[in-house]
Design an enzyme around this catalytic site. Structure first.
Site, PDB file in Angstrom:
ATOM      1  CE  LYS A  14      36.522  47.023  45.769  1.00 32.69           C
ATOM      2  NZ  LYS A  14      37.734  47.423  45.025  1.00 32.69           N
ATOM      3  NE  ARG A  89      36.572  42.801  41.307  1.00 28.80           N
ATOM      4  CZ  ARG A  89      36.948  42.864  42.573  1.00 28.80           C
ATOM      5  NH1 ARG A  89      36.155  42.441  43.528  1.00 28.80           N
ATOM      6  NH2 ARG A  89      38.129  43.360  42.874  1.00 28.80           N
ATOM      7  NE  ARG A 128      45.749  44.962  49.786  1.00 25.73           N
ATOM      8  CZ  ARG A 128      44.521  44.954  49.260  1.00 25.73           C
ATOM      9  NH1 ARG A 128      43.494  45.383  49.976  1.00 25.73           N
ATOM     10  NH2 ARG A 128      44.308  44.540  48.034  1.00 25.73           N
ATOM     11  NE  ARG A 134      44.679  40.488  48.163  1.00 29.91           N
ATOM     12  CZ  ARG A 134      43.619  41.249  47.887  1.00 29.91           C
ATOM     13  NH1 ARG A 134      42.943  41.802  48.876  1.00 29.91           N
ATOM     14  NH2 ARG A 134      43.248  41.451  46.650  1.00 29.91           N
ATOM     15  NE  ARG A 146      44.213  42.991  42.069  1.00 32.08           N
ATOM     16  CZ  ARG A 146      44.689  43.315  43.271  1.00 32.08           C
ATOM     17  NH1 ARG A 146      45.993  43.259  43.505  1.00 32.08           N
ATOM     18  NH2 ARG A 146      43.877  43.677  44.232  1.00 32.08           N
TER      19      ARG A 146
HETATM   20  P1  B4P Z   1      41.221  48.333  49.826  1.00 38.49           P
HETATM   21  O1  B4P Z   1      40.875  49.318  48.771  1.00 38.49           O
HETATM   22  O2  B4P Z   1      40.396  48.366  51.028  1.00 38.49           O
HETATM   23  O3  B4P Z   1      41.258  46.958  49.001  1.00 38.49           O
HETATM   24  P2  B4P Z   1      40.028  46.469  48.133  1.00 38.49           P
HETATM   25  O4  B4P Z   1      39.795  47.477  47.031  1.00 38.49           O
HETATM   26  O5  B4P Z   1      38.883  46.194  49.040  1.00 38.49           O
HETATM   27  O6  B4P Z   1      40.422  45.078  47.556  1.00 38.49           O
HETATM   28  P3  B4P Z   1      40.732  44.574  46.076  1.00 38.49           P
HETATM   29  O7  B4P Z   1      39.805  45.195  45.072  1.00 38.49           O
HETATM   30  O8  B4P Z   1      42.175  44.730  45.882  1.00 38.49           O
HETATM   31  O9  B4P Z   1      40.524  43.031  46.069  1.00 38.49           O
HETATM   32  P4  B4P Z   1      39.308  42.007  46.166  1.00 38.49           P
HETATM   33  O10 B4P Z   1      39.605  41.240  47.390  1.00 38.49           O
HETATM   34  O11 B4P Z   1      37.960  42.616  46.060  1.00 38.49           O
HETATM   35  O12 B4P Z   1      42.668  48.562  50.345  1.00 38.49           O
HETATM   36  C1  B4P Z   1      43.792  48.798  49.524  1.00 38.49           C
HETATM   37  C2  B4P Z   1      44.929  49.423  50.312  1.00 38.49           C
HETATM   38  O13 B4P Z   1      44.754  50.831  50.294  1.00 38.49           O
HETATM   39  C3  B4P Z   1      45.012  49.031  51.783  1.00 38.49           C
HETATM   40  O14 B4P Z   1      46.346  48.767  52.108  1.00 38.49           O
HETATM   41  C4  B4P Z   1      44.489  50.246  52.535  1.00 38.49           C
HETATM   42  O15 B4P Z   1      45.115  50.425  53.783  1.00 38.49           O
HETATM   43  C5  B4P Z   1      44.864  51.369  51.604  1.00 38.49           C
HETATM   44  N1  B4P Z   1      43.956  52.508  51.692  1.00 38.49           N
HETATM   45  C6  B4P Z   1      42.601  52.454  51.784  1.00 38.49           C
HETATM   46  N2  B4P Z   1      42.091  53.707  51.826  1.00 38.49           N
HETATM   47  C7  B4P Z   1      43.150  54.580  51.748  1.00 38.49           C
HETATM   48  C8  B4P Z   1      43.283  56.015  51.732  1.00 38.49           C
HETATM   49  N3  B4P Z   1      42.216  56.825  51.819  1.00 38.49           N
HETATM   50  N4  B4P Z   1      44.524  56.531  51.629  1.00 38.49           N
HETATM   51  C9  B4P Z   1      45.607  55.727  51.554  1.00 38.49           C
HETATM   52  N5  B4P Z   1      45.563  54.375  51.577  1.00 38.49           N
HETATM   53  C10 B4P Z   1      44.345  53.806  51.666  1.00 38.49           C
HETATM   54  O16 B4P Z   1      39.506  41.091  44.837  1.00 38.49           O
HETATM   55  C11 B4P Z   1      40.678  40.310  44.591  1.00 38.49           C
HETATM   56  C12 B4P Z   1      40.474  39.412  43.339  1.00 38.49           C
HETATM   57  O17 B4P Z   1      39.371  38.467  43.559  1.00 38.49           O
HETATM   58  C13 B4P Z   1      40.084  40.126  42.037  1.00 38.49           C
HETATM   59  O18 B4P Z   1      41.224  40.594  41.338  1.00 38.49           O
HETATM   60  C14 B4P Z   1      39.333  38.975  41.286  1.00 38.49           C
HETATM   61  O19 B4P Z   1      40.246  38.090  40.644  1.00 38.49           O
HETATM   62  C15 B4P Z   1      38.619  38.223  42.369  1.00 38.49           C
HETATM   63  N6  B4P Z   1      37.232  38.666  42.586  1.00 38.49           N
HETATM   64  C16 B4P Z   1      36.752  39.246  43.718  1.00 38.49           C
HETATM   65  N7  B4P Z   1      35.446  39.540  43.571  1.00 38.49           N
HETATM   66  C17 B4P Z   1      35.080  39.138  42.317  1.00 38.49           C
HETATM   67  C18 B4P Z   1      33.862  39.205  41.574  1.00 38.49           C
HETATM   68  N8  B4P Z   1      32.749  39.745  42.107  1.00 38.49           N
HETATM   69  N9  B4P Z   1      33.858  38.722  40.292  1.00 38.49           N
HETATM   70  C19 B4P Z   1      34.939  38.175  39.772  1.00 38.49           C
HETATM   71  N10 B4P Z   1      36.137  38.095  40.416  1.00 38.49           N
HETATM   72  C20 B4P Z   1      36.215  38.573  41.688  1.00 38.49           C
END
Ligand code: B4P
Length: 190
Positions: A14, A89, A128, A134, A146
């Protein structure tokens, strides 16, 4: 105004795909994960409370994230549009977002979901975690927690948008550029 929800489990891509959309379409990026981490870095009371939950892989309360999004919408009234990344979420957050946007006479055009299996997610996040610093990316049990939170509380949000005819799922495994091209083709239809 172009308002998109980028959806998927932790590590689905994302944040990665949001960065590309912002560059191309000039949208404001609203990542609740980033907003919460900024609160933690600033040492605010909200951040300290959120950190306790995030470090356990648990979602923070709906009211906290809804309040943060409300503030950002009010700060950016002239925006070309928003990408909601990691929000909503829960179904309660999705309903609240519809209400907040209605107050500004706008709505979500499309939810785009990145679909990735759990083993791939775990490997991406552990990888990552080696460089991101993190705490929630550094422990396999925590990553699985998660994903469990996602399955139980977040996955039903897809139905909320499907019922409005606004849901599109795509395969989130493959080259980042190929996945992005699929996202753009969906955006261009709106
Ligand atoms: P991303 O996939 O970009 O990471 P993310 O999903 O955006 O973040 P995440 O869901 O972990 O955390 P968030 O901050 O929202 O990247 C992951 C990795 O994959 C990277 O290293 C990237 O390079 C790699 N990658 C991407 N695409 C790829 C591909 N095609 N092939 C290979 N590798 C690839 O949330 C963190 C915490 O905050 C949650 O656990 C929760 O506690 C809290 N939180 C956040 N929003 C909330 C909400 N709305 N409600 C309640 N709690 C919330």
């Amino acid at each position: 105004m172009l308002n998109l929800v980028l959806f998927g489990p932790p590590g689905a891509g994302k944040g990665t795909q949001s960065a590309k959309l912002i560059e191309q379409y000039g949208l404001i990026h609203l990542s609740t994960g980033d907003l919460l981490r900024a609160e933690i870095s600033a040492g605010t009371t909200l951040g300290l409370e959120a950190k306790k939950l995030m470090d356990q892989g648990i979602l923070v309360p709906d009211a906290v994230v809804i309040g943060m999004i409300d503030n950002k919408l009010n700060e950016n009234k002239a925006a070309a549009g928003f990408i909601f990344d990691g929000f909503p979420r829960t179904v309660a957050q999705a309903a609240a977002l519809d209400n907040l946007l209605a107050q500004h006479d706008v709505s979500i055009q499309q939810m785009i979901a990145l679909e990735v299996e759990e083993e791939e997610l775990t490997q991406r996040l552990l990888s990552r975690g080696k460089t991101s610093g993190r705490p929630d990316d550094q422990n396999e049990d925590l990553i699985r927690k998660r994903v469990q939170e996602y399955t139980e509380k977040t996955a039903p949000v897809a139905d909320f948008y499907a019922q409005q005819g606004k849901f599109t799922g795509i395969n989130g495994v493959g080259e980042i550029e190929d996945i992005y091209a699929q996202i753009v083709s969906i955006v261009e239809k709106n």
